[in-house]
Structure formats: structure tokens, C-alpha cells
Design a protein around this motif. Structure first.
Motif, PDB file in Angstrom:
ATOM      1  N   LYS A  34      -8.390   3.258   6.423  1.00  0.00           N
ATOM      2  CA  LYS A  34      -7.712   3.285   7.719  1.00  0.00           C
ATOM      3  C   LYS A  34      -6.450   2.416   7.698  1.00  0.00           C
ATOM      4  N   ALA A  35      -6.538   1.275   7.044  1.00  0.00           N
ATOM      5  CA  ALA A  35      -5.368   0.394   6.932  1.00  0.00           C
ATOM      6  C   ALA A  35      -4.270   1.074   6.109  1.00  0.00           C
ATOM      7  N   CYS A  36      -4.677   1.730   5.029  1.00  0.00           N
ATOM      8  CA  CYS A  36      -3.701   2.427   4.182  1.00  0.00           C
ATOM      9  C   CYS A  36      -3.023   3.560   4.939  1.00  0.00           C
ATOM     10  N   ASP A  37      -3.778   4.262   5.758  1.00  0.00           N
ATOM     11  CA  ASP A  37      -3.217   5.358   6.537  1.00  0.00           C
ATOM     12  C   ASP A  37      -2.145   4.837   7.504  1.00  0.00           C
ATOM     13  N   GLU A  38      -2.426   3.705   8.131  1.00  0.00           N
ATOM     14  CA  GLU A  38      -1.429   3.118   9.039  1.00  0.00           C
ATOM     15  C   GLU A  38      -0.170   2.698   8.284  1.00  0.00           C
ATOM     16  N   LEU A  39      -0.375   2.098   7.110  1.00  0.00           N
ATOM     17  CA  LEU A  39       0.762   1.651   6.315  1.00  0.00           C
ATOM     18  C   LEU A  39       1.605   2.824   5.818  1.00  0.00           C
ATOM     19  N   ALA A  40       0.955   3.934   5.506  1.00  0.00           N
ATOM     20  CA  ALA A  40       1.652   5.088   4.947  1.00  0.00           C
ATOM     21  C   ALA A  40       2.406   5.884   5.995  1.00  0.00           C
ATOM     22  N   HIS A  41       1.836   5.986   7.205  1.00  0.00           N
ATOM     23  CA  HIS A  41       2.360   6.957   8.158  1.00  0.00           C
ATOM     24  C   HIS A  41       2.904   6.385   9.472  1.00  0.00           C
ATOM     25  N   TYR A  42       2.711   5.082   9.701  1.00  0.00           N
ATOM     26  CA  TYR A  42       3.127   4.547  11.003  1.00  0.00           C
ATOM     27  C   TYR A  42       3.934   3.257  10.923  1.00  0.00           C
ATOM     28  N   VAL A  43       3.429   2.294  10.174  1.00  0.00           N
ATOM     29  CA  VAL A  43       3.969   0.935  10.247  1.00  0.00           C
ATOM     30  C   VAL A  43       5.404   0.834   9.748  1.00  0.00           C
ATOM     31  N   PHE A  44       5.720   1.496   8.640  1.00  0.00           N
ATOM     32  CA  PHE A  44       7.025   1.333   8.017  1.00  0.00           C
ATOM     33  C   PHE A  44       7.912   2.577   8.129  1.00  0.00           C
ATOM     34  N   ILE A  45       7.687   3.365   9.144  1.00  0.00           N
ATOM     35  CA  ILE A  45       8.491   4.558   9.381  1.00  0.00           C
ATOM     36  C   ILE A  45       9.518   4.252  10.480  1.00  0.00           C
ATOM     37  N   PRO A  46      10.787   4.660  10.357  1.00  0.00           N
ATOM     38  CA  PRO A  46      11.380   5.466   9.288  1.00  0.00           C
ATOM     39  C   PRO A  46      11.861   4.633   8.108  1.00  0.00           C
ATOM     40  N   TRP A  47      12.169   5.309   7.004  1.00  0.00           N
ATOM     41  CA  TRP A  47      12.708   4.660   5.815  1.00  0.00           C
ATOM     42  C   TRP A  47      14.108   4.135   6.085  1.00  0.00           C
ATOM     43  N   GLY A  85      -2.450   4.697  -2.862  1.00  0.00           N
ATOM     44  CA  GLY A  85      -1.255   5.184  -3.544  1.00  0.00           C
ATOM     45  C   GLY A  85      -0.235   5.761  -2.572  1.00  0.00           C
ATOM     46  N   THR A  86      -0.712   6.435  -1.532  1.00  0.00           N
ATOM     47  CA  THR A  86       0.194   6.987  -0.527  1.00  0.00           C
ATOM     48  C   THR A  86       0.920   5.866   0.209  1.00  0.00           C
ATOM     49  N   ALA A  87       0.207   4.779   0.489  1.00  0.00           N
ATOM     50  CA  ALA A  87       0.851   3.629   1.126  1.00  0.00           C
ATOM     51  C   ALA A  87       1.907   3.017   0.206  1.00  0.00           C
ATOM     52  N   VAL A  88       1.599   2.968  -1.088  1.00  0.00           N
ATOM     53  CA  VAL A  88       2.552   2.442  -2.068  1.00  0.00           C
ATOM     54  C   VAL A  88       3.796   3.339  -2.141  1.00  0.00           C
ATOM     55  N   TRP A  89       3.563   4.637  -2.053  1.00  0.00           N
ATOM     56  CA  TRP A  89       4.672   5.616  -2.070  1.00  0.00           C
ATOM     57  C   TRP A  89       5.721   5.254  -1.020  1.00  0.00           C
ATOM     58  N   ASN A  90       5.276   4.736   0.101  1.00  0.00           N
ATOM     59  CA  ASN A  90       6.176   4.391   1.197  1.00  0.00           C
ATOM     60  C   ASN A  90       7.110   3.230   0.857  1.00  0.00           C
ATOM     61  N   PHE A  91       6.867   2.562  -0.278  1.00  0.00           N
ATOM     62  CA  PHE A  91       7.697   1.431  -0.689  1.00  0.00           C
ATOM     63  C   PHE A  91       8.729   1.828  -1.749  1.00  0.00           C
ATOM     64  N   SER A  92       8.811   3.107  -2.072  1.00  0.00           N
ATOM     65  CA  SER A  92       9.592   3.506  -3.251  1.00  0.00           C
ATOM     66  C   SER A  92      10.994   4.010  -2.930  1.00  0.00           C
ATOM     67  N   GLU A  93      11.519   3.696  -1.729  1.00  0.00           N
ATOM     68  CA  GLU A  93      12.766   4.317  -1.316  1.00  0.00           C
ATOM     69  C   GLU A  93      14.016   3.512  -1.626  1.00  0.00           C
ATOM     70  N   SER A  94      13.895   2.281  -2.096  1.00  0.00           N
ATOM     71  CA  SER A  94      15.098   1.489  -2.370  1.00  0.00           C
ATOM     72  C   SER A  94      14.913   0.707  -3.661  1.00  0.00           C
ATOM     73  N   ALA A  95      16.045   0.338  -4.272  1.00  0.00           N
ATOM     74  CA  ALA A  95      16.002  -0.358  -5.557  1.00  0.00           C
ATOM     75  C   ALA A  95      15.254  -1.687  -5.454  1.00  0.00           C
ATOM     76  N   VAL A  96      15.446  -2.391  -4.327  1.00  0.00           N
ATOM     77  CA  VAL A  96      14.754  -3.678  -4.150  1.00  0.00           C
ATOM     78  C   VAL A  96      13.246  -3.485  -4.175  1.00  0.00           C
ATOM     79  N   MET A  97      12.771  -2.486  -3.425  1.00  0.00           N
ATOM     80  CA  MET A  97      11.341  -2.219  -3.380  1.00  0.00           C
ATOM     81  C   MET A  97      10.818  -1.676  -4.718  1.00  0.00           C
ATOM     82  N   GLN A  98      11.628  -0.834  -5.355  1.00  0.00           N
ATOM     83  CA  GLN A  98      11.196  -0.247  -6.625  1.00  0.00           C
ATOM     84  C   GLN A  98      10.993  -1.321  -7.684  1.00  0.00           C
TER      85      GLN A  98
END
Length: 369
Positions: A34-47, A85-98
């Protein structure tokens, strides 16, 4: 770039701290999911939102990303692993995060996902690796996969239905095609055949064409019939204005970590590849982030230098150059003809020959000698 947002961090960090607590290794997996779902789809949206970027940094500094990687590797339920892994995917949009993802071991965990044979985990891996492969493409020796040719075959062999998967796979292959150590393996494993498949989607086809350009640039052993087919697939994109692709990239949150790979294409001996590199550069120049990156990576000088010496400029070249000049304006990024001459790119005899053409096309950037 995040130090100026202390108030936002103070305001939102309690919720983030609560999520981190729910990711603790002692918790049951249903709580973690449940925590991962929030992190993936709500907390850090939009990129690419400054507030969300700041909170992602806070999440990482508090150990949250390390816990996600733990669950990717150690969870007993494959769905829990995939959720992490889906929550981690949400961190892959910028060089700093990568960079942080690589340091925390997320890349290796995603490689394991890719080889798992579990469709959902494979899908997550392809999605997240799109950005991670792009990171460091200027310095591939620094990354652990830069000589792993089995990785190329696995990505090529992974096939699923759906637009988002095809987009992510096209992005992965494009990122890999920038690596000298990967290009030959891609050709040997049939990447060109896959990349020539028309997906009937302008954005995916564009990414595939750019991959093809990287694979055939400088490749003088390629069968001539295959090469001609590749060049024809690239030429189809010249009918579109550079802004069309940029709009689609923006709509789907595609962000590039580097633009320097285009230099290799700009210097290729094939005019079609050089023109496509110019087209891609014009596309990138519509984004503020991309323009800053192009200047930071010193792409602009060589880009303009390569075009000023083209005495037989066609309409497509003129279109792309006009876009670049307009988007960069009168900034120092656009070199004067004096700078071109002084850098030895064009001698004075060549300058005398070309100057009337340049003055007519681009009077706003001509500097008196």
C-alpha cells in the motif's frame, strides 16, 4: 537545486516519514504494498515538479529509497517486489535521481527483474531502465552494464502488448544504442529488424529511428540494402516539424539526461544521418531543460559550426536552423561567424564564399568581421 524549498520540505515531510515507516523490513508485505502504491501513483506526481523533486530528495536522504530496493530484492511475494520496483521507477526521470538509483543498487535489482521471467517484473524493469540507461551515456565505462551484451539480447527478447511498454522498450534501446560497447551486440542480435517495425505511433517510431541512426552511423560493414532501408526509415521523419515530437515527449514526461550523443551523428559522413541529428537537436531546443543541457554539454558550438560549412543547405536544414536560432535567441550559445573563423572551423576564404548565403538566411546572428 533543492536547498531553496525548506518550507515545502517542512510542510510535506511528515507524510513522507510515515511512508518510510511503513516500508520498514519488519512490516507485513500488505502494508508495504500500500505504501509503494502511494509512492508510485500519488505522492510524487507530476514528474519534474520542483516540490516533488525536493520531496524525493528528502525521501532518499531519510533512507526511503534504500528500503524500496530492499523490498525489490527480499520480498517473498512477487507482487510486493513489483510494487516496490514501480515506486522506484518514479525516481528515474532526472539525472540527479538516476545517479542515486545506481548508487543504491536499484539498477542491479532491475536487472534481476528483467531476467525473472515474471511479466509484471519485466515490464517494471523495462520502464525504469529507460531513464537509467540514458544516465551516464557520455561515460559508459562508469556503469556496471556497459559490457553486458546478454542484457541487450534479453531486452530485445522481452515482448509485451501495450503502448507504454513499447515506448519504454524503444527508449531502452535508444539509450543502449548510445554506448559504443553495445552497438555491435545490438546489430548482431537483430535490433535493426525490430527497430524497423512500424509501431504506428509517431513518438515510438521517432525513438526507433534515432536508435537506427546510432547503429548505422560509422558502420561500414552493414549490408548496403539494409543500410538503405534504414536511411529511408529515417527520412520519413523529415516531413514533420521538430516541434511535433517535442510536444509528444512533453506530454508523456520524457526527459533526456544527455544530448551530447548527437555530436557523433552530426559528424557522420552520411548526409541523411547528419540532417536527422540536426532535426533532433531542433526538437530538443524547444524545452528549457534541454536548452540548458545542450549549453552545459557544449553541443551548441559544434552544432552550428557543422552547419555553417554546408554550402548546399536544403529546406529541412534551413527549417531546423531557424528553429534553433529562434529558441536560443541572442544568447551566447549561438556563435558568431567570427567565432567560427577564429576556431578554425571555417577559414577566411571559405567564409567569404559562405557569408552572403548566411547573411540572407540568418542576418540576426551575423557579426561584422
Amino acid at each position: 537545486p533543492f536547498y531553496f524549498l525548506p518550507f515545502l520540505l517542512l510542510l510535506l515531510s511528515p507524510n513522507i516519514c510515515s511512508l518510510i515507516e511503513r516500508l520498514h523490513p519488519s512490516n507485513e508485505e500488505n502494508i508495504v504494498r500500500k505504501a509503494c502504491d502511494e509512492l508510485a501513483h500519488y505522492v510524487f506526481i507530476p514528474w519534474l515538479n520542483k516540490q516533488n523533486q525536493a520531496n524525493k530528495m528528502y525521501f532518499c536522504k531519510q533512507g526511503g529509497l534504500k528500503l524500496l530496493v530492499h523490498w525489490m530484492k527480499e520480498a517473498k511475494d512477487p507482487d510486493t517486489q513489483a510494487d516496490a520496483g514501480t515506486a522506484v521507477w518514479n525516481f528515474s526521470e532526472s539525472a540527479v535521481m538516476q545517479e542515486i538509483l545506481w548508487k543504491e543498487g536499484a539498477g542491479h535489482a532491475l536487472f534481476d527483474f528483467l531476467k525473472s521471467g515474471v511479466p509484471r517484473k519485466e515490464r517494471v524493469a523495462i520502464g525504469a531502465l529507460f531513464g537509467l540507461f540514458d544516465y551516464g551515456s557520455n561515460n559508459p565505462q562508469d556503469l556496471p552494464f556497459s559490457t553486458d551484451t546478454d542484457l541487450v539480447k534479453k531486452i530485445l527478447d522481452t515482448k509485451q502488448e501495450g503502448w507504454s511498454f513499447n515506448l519504454a522498450k524503444a527508449g531502452c534501446l535508444l539509450s543502449l544504442s548510445k554506448y559504443p560497447t553495445m552497438r555491435q551486440s545490438m546489430v548482431e542480435n537483430g535490433a535493426i529488424t525490430q527497430l524497423l517495425e512500424n509501431k504506428n505511433d509517431e513518438l515510438i517510431d521517432y525513438l526507433q529511428a534515432l536508435s537506427i541512426a546510432h547503429l548505422i552511423a560509422g558502420n561500414h560493414t552493414l549490408d548496403s540494402a539494409v543500410r538503405n532501408t534504414c536511411l529511408q526509415s529515417i527520412e520519413r521523419h523529415f516531413d514533420r516539424h521538430p516541434s511535433e515530437i517535442r510536444k509528444k515527449e512533453s506530454r508523456h514526461g520524457i526527459v533526456w539526461s544527455s544530448t551530447k550523443h548527437l555530436l557523433r551523428l552530426l559528424r557522420d559522413d552520411d548526409p541523411t544521418i547528419r540532417l536527422f541529428a540536426l532535426h533532433c537537436s531542433a526538437n530538443l531546443s524547444y524545452g528549457d531543460y534541454n536548452r540548458a543541457l545542450m549549453q552545459e554539454e557544449d553541443l551548441i558550438g559544434p552544432l552550428f559550426y557543422s552547419q555553417w560549412v554546408e554550402t548546399d543547405r536544403n529546406e529541412k536544414q534551413q527549417e531546423c536552423l531557424a528553429v534553433l536560432i529562434k529558441n536560443f535567441g541572442a544568447s551566447d550559445a549561438v556563435p558568431s561567424l567570427f567565432q567560427i573563423c577564429s576556431n578554425g572551423i571555417m577559414n577566411r576564404t571559405q567564409f567569404t564564399h559562405v557569408r552572403p548565403v548566411v547573411e540572407e538566411l540568418f542576418p540576426e546572428v551575423v557579426t561584422p568581421m
